[in-house]
Design an enzyme around this catalytic site. Structure first.
Site, PDB file in Angstrom:
ATOM      1  N   ARG A 143       1.066  12.396  -8.400  1.00  0.00           N
ATOM      2  CA  ARG A 143       1.544  11.016  -8.213  1.00  0.00           C
ATOM      3  C   ARG A 143       2.979  10.876  -8.703  1.00  0.00           C
ATOM      4  O   ARG A 143       3.746  10.071  -8.192  1.00  0.00           O
ATOM      5  CB  ARG A 143       0.672  10.025  -8.997  1.00  0.00           C
ATOM      6  CG  ARG A 143      -0.704   9.789  -8.423  1.00  0.00           C
ATOM      7  CD  ARG A 143      -1.331   8.551  -9.069  1.00  0.00           C
ATOM      8  NE  ARG A 143      -2.769   8.534  -8.970  1.00  0.00           N
ATOM      9  CZ  ARG A 143      -3.465   8.137  -7.902  1.00  0.00           C
ATOM     10  NH1 ARG A 143      -2.827   7.745  -6.830  1.00  0.00           N
ATOM     11  NH2 ARG A 143      -4.768   8.144  -7.906  1.00  0.00           N
ATOM     12  N   GLU A 163       0.838  -1.210   0.000  1.00  0.00           N
ATOM     13  CA  GLU A 163       0.000   0.000   0.000  1.00  0.00           C
ATOM     14  C   GLU A 163       0.863   1.246   0.000  1.00  0.00           C
ATOM     15  O   GLU A 163       1.986   1.234   0.503  1.00  0.00           O
ATOM     16  CB  GLU A 163      -0.870   0.018   1.269  1.00  0.00           C
ATOM     17  CG  GLU A 163      -2.322  -0.364   1.034  1.00  0.00           C
ATOM     18  CD  GLU A 163      -3.142   0.718   0.337  1.00  0.00           C
ATOM     19  OE1 GLU A 163      -2.566   1.549  -0.394  1.00  0.00           O
ATOM     20  OE2 GLU A 163      -4.367   0.714   0.523  1.00  0.00           O
ATOM     21  N   ASP A 164       0.308   2.318  -0.547  1.00  0.00           N
ATOM     22  CA  ASP A 164       1.015   3.588  -0.497  1.00  0.00           C
ATOM     23  C   ASP A 164       0.947   4.178   0.913  1.00  0.00           C
ATOM     24  O   ASP A 164       1.958   4.498   1.510  1.00  0.00           O
ATOM     25  CB  ASP A 164       0.422   4.576  -1.528  1.00  0.00           C
ATOM     26  CG  ASP A 164      -1.105   4.668  -1.471  1.00  0.00           C
ATOM     27  OD1 ASP A 164      -1.743   3.964  -0.663  1.00  0.00           O
ATOM     28  OD2 ASP A 164      -1.673   5.458  -2.248  1.00  0.00           O
ATOM     29  N   ASP A 216      -4.100   5.516   6.230  1.00  0.00           N
ATOM     30  CA  ASP A 216      -4.582   6.731   6.885  1.00  0.00           C
ATOM     31  C   ASP A 216      -5.530   6.293   8.005  1.00  0.00           C
ATOM     32  O   ASP A 216      -5.091   5.943   9.085  1.00  0.00           O
ATOM     33  CB  ASP A 216      -5.249   7.603   5.819  1.00  0.00           C
ATOM     34  CG  ASP A 216      -5.749   8.931   6.346  1.00  0.00           C
ATOM     35  OD1 ASP A 216      -5.573   9.201   7.534  1.00  0.00           O
ATOM     36  OD2 ASP A 216      -6.329   9.712   5.568  1.00  0.00           O
TER      37      ASP A 216
HETATM   38  P1  IMP Z   1      -7.675   5.029   4.531  1.00  0.00           P
HETATM   39  O1  IMP Z   1      -8.832   4.156   4.177  1.00  0.00           O
HETATM   40  O2  IMP Z   1      -8.154   6.243   5.280  1.00  0.00           O
HETATM   41  O3  IMP Z   1      -6.574   4.313   5.285  1.00  0.00           O
HETATM   42  O4  IMP Z   1      -7.018   5.621   3.201  1.00  0.00           O
HETATM   43  C1  IMP Z   1      -7.291   5.086   1.963  1.00  0.00           C
HETATM   44  C2  IMP Z   1      -6.644   5.797   0.820  1.00  0.00           C
HETATM   45  O5  IMP Z   1      -6.804   7.207   0.921  1.00  0.00           O
HETATM   46  C3  IMP Z   1      -5.144   5.595   0.684  1.00  0.00           C
HETATM   47  O6  IMP Z   1      -4.812   4.362   0.085  1.00  0.00           O
HETATM   48  C4  IMP Z   1      -4.798   6.764  -0.214  1.00  0.00           C
HETATM   49  O7  IMP Z   1      -5.053   6.445  -1.558  1.00  0.00           O
HETATM   50  C5  IMP Z   1      -5.751   7.836   0.258  1.00  0.00           C
HETATM   51  N1  IMP Z   1      -5.058   8.761   1.184  1.00  0.00           N
HETATM   52  C6  IMP Z   1      -5.087   8.760   2.528  1.00  0.00           C
HETATM   53  N2  IMP Z   1      -4.327   9.753   3.027  1.00  0.00           N
HETATM   54  C7  IMP Z   1      -3.794  10.392   1.959  1.00  0.00           C
HETATM   55  C8  IMP Z   1      -2.897  11.519   1.818  1.00  0.00           C
HETATM   56  O8  IMP Z   1      -2.402  12.143   2.778  1.00  0.00           O
HETATM   57  N3  IMP Z   1      -2.594  11.871   0.537  1.00  0.00           N
HETATM   58  C9  IMP Z   1      -3.087  11.227  -0.556  1.00  0.00           C
HETATM   59  N4  IMP Z   1      -3.911  10.180  -0.463  1.00  0.00           N
HETATM   60  C10 IMP Z   1      -4.268   9.763   0.781  1.00  0.00           C
END
Ligand code: IMP
Length: 183
Positions: free
Chosen positions: A169, A103-104, A107
């Site tokens: 990106r 994963e990138d 969050d």
């Molecule tokens: P989560 O479900 O909140 O853990 O995040 C899901 C997705 O949101 C990640 O895989 C990213 O693609 C995007 N994301 C979360 N935080 C960031 C950020 O700071 N910058 C860009 N994309 C983010």
């Protein structure tokens, strides 16, 4: 592109291309040791994981395979909702495989929780997670992460696969996006 090319769009650079590449190589050494003789399947989550997948996969010295999934996380702008839909599934059957999700960023962890549950139901031999970035303050659910690149502050960041509205990106560094860009 690097941070100098988008002067003003970032309030600060968190990690340079060099720092990111060094950390990727360190993680690859760990994965080499942990998965020796196991030929893991690296599962990338499109589109954000494209950069880390390309670098991490090539840095491995053991045999490994890769495949990608695409999910959509409903939500707009800079907020994650945790409601997930699979847009593209894997081509490779993960049953009995040692799966390492790449994963990138983690969050809130909501997207990944869904994805890990989904993959676990397919009975892999093992299921672990590697993420380049993690925001510990934002985590809403606990996720075991076998490999983490960097813990970062709870800010919206771009670069190294991370986008805002499809942009940045291709930024080789990672930095905090100036709030004026998404205000
Ligand atoms: P989560 O479900 O909140 O853990 O995040 C899901 C997705 O949101 C990640 O895989 C990213 O693609 C995007 N994301 C979360 N935080 C960031 C950020 O700071 N910058 C860009 N994309 C983010």
């Amino acid at each position: 592109m690097d941070a100098a090319d988008i002067n003003g769009d970032l309030t600060e650079v968190l990690y340079t291309e060099k720092q990111i590449q060094e950390r990727v190589r360190e993680i690859a050494v760990q994965i080499d040791e942990d998965y020796r003789g196991k030929e893991p399947l690296l599962v990338g989550v499109l589109n954000g994981a494209v950069m880390v997948m390309a670098d991490l996969y090539r840095a491995l010295t053991i045999h490994a395979q890769m495949d990608c999934m695409a999910v959509s996380s409903y939500g707009s702008g800079t907020q994650s909702s945790g409601v997930v839909r699979i847009l593209k599934d894997l081509s490779i059957d993960v049953h009995g495989r040692h799966v390492l999700v790449v994963e990138d960023i983690v969050d809130t962890g909501l997207t990944l929780t869904y994805l890990l549950e989904n993959l676990a139901s397919r009975n892999p031999a093992s299921l672990k997670l590697a993420a380049m970035f993690r925001k510990p303050e934002a985590n809403k659910v606990h996720i075991d992460m076998a490999y983490v690149g960097f813990d970062i502050p709870n800010r919206f960041v771009v670069g190294y696969g991370l986008d805002f509205n499809g942009r940045y990106r291709n930024l080789v560094d990672v930095g905090v996006l100036n709030p004026s860009i998404y205000a």
